[in-house]
Write a protein that holds these residues in place. Sequence first.
Motif, PDB file in Angstrom:
ATOM      1  N   THR A  63      44.705  41.746  29.452  1.00 57.28           N
ATOM      2  CA  THR A  63      45.554  42.417  30.440  1.00 57.28           C
ATOM      3  C   THR A  63      45.617  41.628  31.749  1.00 57.28           C
ATOM      4  OG1 THR A  63      43.806  43.741  31.509  1.00 57.28           O
ATOM      5  CG2 THR A  63      44.779  44.616  29.474  1.00 57.28           C
ATOM      6  N   THR A  65      45.285  42.752  34.792  1.00 58.26           N
ATOM      7  CA  THR A  65      44.217  43.176  35.702  1.00 58.26           C
ATOM      8  C   THR A  65      42.906  42.475  35.391  1.00 58.26           C
ATOM      9  OG1 THR A  65      45.254  45.344  35.999  1.00 58.26           O
ATOM     10  CG2 THR A  65      42.940  45.150  36.600  1.00 58.26           C
ATOM     11  N   GLU A  66      42.603  42.315  34.104  1.00 54.79           N
ATOM     12  CA  GLU A  66      41.380  41.620  33.709  1.00 54.79           C
ATOM     13  C   GLU A  66      41.383  40.179  34.211  1.00 54.79           C
ATOM     14  OE1 GLU A  66      40.408  43.959  29.489  1.00 54.79           O
ATOM     15  OE2 GLU A  66      41.429  42.024  29.480  1.00 54.79           O
ATOM     16  N   LYS A  68      43.191  38.926  36.740  1.00 59.83           N
ATOM     17  CA  LYS A  68      43.117  38.923  38.210  1.00 59.83           C
ATOM     18  C   LYS A  68      41.697  39.177  38.685  1.00 59.83           C
ATOM     19  CE  LYS A  68      43.268  42.455  40.315  1.00 59.83           C
ATOM     20  NZ  LYS A  68      42.219  43.392  40.837  1.00 59.83           N
ATOM     21  N   THR A  69      41.016  40.115  38.038  1.00 58.70           N
ATOM     22  CA  THR A  69      39.640  40.437  38.403  1.00 58.70           C
ATOM     23  C   THR A  69      38.714  39.250  38.147  1.00 58.70           C
ATOM     24  OG1 THR A  69      39.991  42.781  37.911  1.00 58.70           O
ATOM     25  CG2 THR A  69      37.709  42.007  37.970  1.00 58.70           C
ATOM     26  N   PHE A  81      48.598  35.969  36.055  1.00 61.04           N
ATOM     27  CA  PHE A  81      48.635  37.426  35.900  1.00 61.04           C
ATOM     28  C   PHE A  81      49.939  37.950  36.491  1.00 61.04           C
ATOM     29  CE2 PHE A  81      45.859  36.027  39.356  1.00 61.04           C
ATOM     30  CZ  PHE A  81      46.555  36.470  40.479  1.00 61.04           C
ATOM     31  N   ALA A  85      49.493  43.154  39.287  1.00 62.54           N
ATOM     32  CA  ALA A  85      48.030  43.037  39.387  1.00 62.54           C
ATOM     33  C   ALA A  85      47.636  42.361  40.696  1.00 62.54           C
ATOM     34  CB  ALA A  85      47.484  42.256  38.195  1.00 62.54           C
ATOM     35  N   LEU A  88      48.172  44.836  43.601  1.00 58.16           N
ATOM     36  CA  LEU A  88      47.125  45.868  43.596  1.00 58.16           C
ATOM     37  C   LEU A  88      45.830  45.329  44.206  1.00 58.16           C
ATOM     38  CD1 LEU A  88      47.702  47.374  40.035  1.00 58.16           C
ATOM     39  CD2 LEU A  88      47.863  48.638  42.185  1.00 58.16           C
ATOM     40  N   GLY A  89      45.483  44.108  43.839  1.00 62.02           N
ATOM     41  CA  GLY A  89      44.271  43.510  44.373  1.00 62.02           C
ATOM     42  C   GLY A  89      44.362  43.233  45.859  1.00 62.02           C
ATOM     43  N   GLY A 133      49.954  50.021  35.701  1.00 60.47           N
ATOM     44  CA  GLY A 133      49.465  48.961  36.575  1.00 60.47           C
ATOM     45  C   GLY A 133      50.042  47.590  36.292  1.00 60.47           C
ATOM     46  N   THR A 134      51.110  47.538  35.512  1.00 58.29           N
ATOM     47  CA  THR A 134      51.717  46.259  35.168  1.00 58.29           C
ATOM     48  C   THR A 134      53.065  46.076  35.857  1.00 58.29           C
ATOM     49  OG1 THR A 134      52.844  47.164  33.217  1.00 58.29           O
ATOM     50  CG2 THR A 134      50.617  46.300  32.897  1.00 58.29           C
ATOM     51  N   GLN A 293      51.299  53.644  44.161  1.00 51.68           N
ATOM     52  CA  GLN A 293      50.420  52.818  43.345  1.00 51.68           C
ATOM     53  C   GLN A 293      49.474  52.018  44.224  1.00 51.68           C
ATOM     54  OE1 GLN A 293      53.350  50.648  41.046  1.00 51.68           O
ATOM     55  NE2 GLN A 293      53.053  51.993  39.290  1.00 51.68           N
TER      56      GLN A 293
END
Length: 315
Positions: A63, A65-66, A68-69, A81, A85, A88-89, A133-134, A293
Motif C-alpha cells: 500500500t 501508506t506502508e 510512505k511510512t 507512493f 499518502a 496525509l503524512g 486513504g489513497t 481526511q
Amino acid sequence: MIDRRSVIVGLGAAAVAAPTIVRAQNPTVIRVGALKLIHSIAPYFYERFVPAGYKVEVLPFETPTECKTAVVTRSVDFGHFGIAAGQLGAAAGEPIVLIASTCNRGMAIIAKKDSPIHAIKDLKGKRVAVFPGTTQEVFFLERLRMEGMSIKDVEPVRVSFSEMHIALARGDVDAYVGAEPGPGVSLSTGVGQLVEYPYSTAMGSLNMVFGTHRDTITNKPDLVRTMLGIHQQGTDYASKNKDELVAMASSRLGQKKEAIEASVPNVELTWRFGATQIQQAKVYADHMLALKQIKRLPDFATFIDTSFVDALKPA
C-alpha cells in the motif's frame, strides 16, 4: 638478509590497511520503496543507470501508506507512493518531502461486464470497492461531488488494489476504483467494463510521487542528486521502451502480458514535478481538508522541494 622486525611491522601495516581497502570496494546501498503496481515499475530499470560506487535495492510494498511510512521511519531512503499518502503524512507533521514525480494517470473505475453501470451516476446504491486513504479515493469522492452525489449514495467496500479484480470477478462488488494493472486485468479478461478514467477534476491526472526524509535532503544532498539522476534515466527508459516495460511489469507483478498491454496506455511514467503538479497537489490538499481526511493543510514550503528536479539535465 631479511630483518624479522621489518616483516612483522609490514604485516601489521597490511592488516590495518586491509579493512580500508575492503570498505572502499563496498558500494553505497540506496534502498528504494516501490508499490506492487505498474506505476512503480521504473525502479526495476534503475540498475542500468546506477553509477560506480552505488547499488540500488528495491523493496516492494502493498500500500502507499506502508511505503510512505517506510520513508518516514528510514526503513528506505526513498519511496514511491500516492500523493494522498504524502499529504496525509505532511499534514500530520511527518518529515516527508516530495522531490519528484513517479506516475500520472494509472486509475480507473471498473464495473462488472454487461452490467447497467456505464457512468458515475449508475453507481448509486451499488457496492463499490475503494481503498481508504489513497489517491483513487479522493478522485472518486470528487467525481461523486461533481455528479451531485456523495459516498453515502454508494456502498463502499474496503478492498486492496491487488484484490479488486478478484472481488469483481467473484461478485463481491459491483464496481471498483482501482489502480493499474488491476483495470487492465479486468478489461483484458472480459470480467470488467470501463466506467471512466477519473481525470476530469481540477487535480488532473496527478497520482504517484517520489519522496524522501527531510534529513536526507539536509544531510545527504549528493545522494539525492545521484538518486534523482538514476530515477530520471530509469523512468525515461521505461517510457520509451514499451516492450521492455510490458515484459518487466508482467514478470514483477505476476500478470499476463495481455493485461499489462491493456494497462500501459493508462499509465504515464514521469519524473517531472513543477508548477502544474504543485498547483494540482494544493487543490488535492484542499479536497482532503474539505473531506476531513486531514486536519490541516501541509506546509508546502517544506513538503515539496523541486530544486533537485529543476537541476536535472536532459538524459
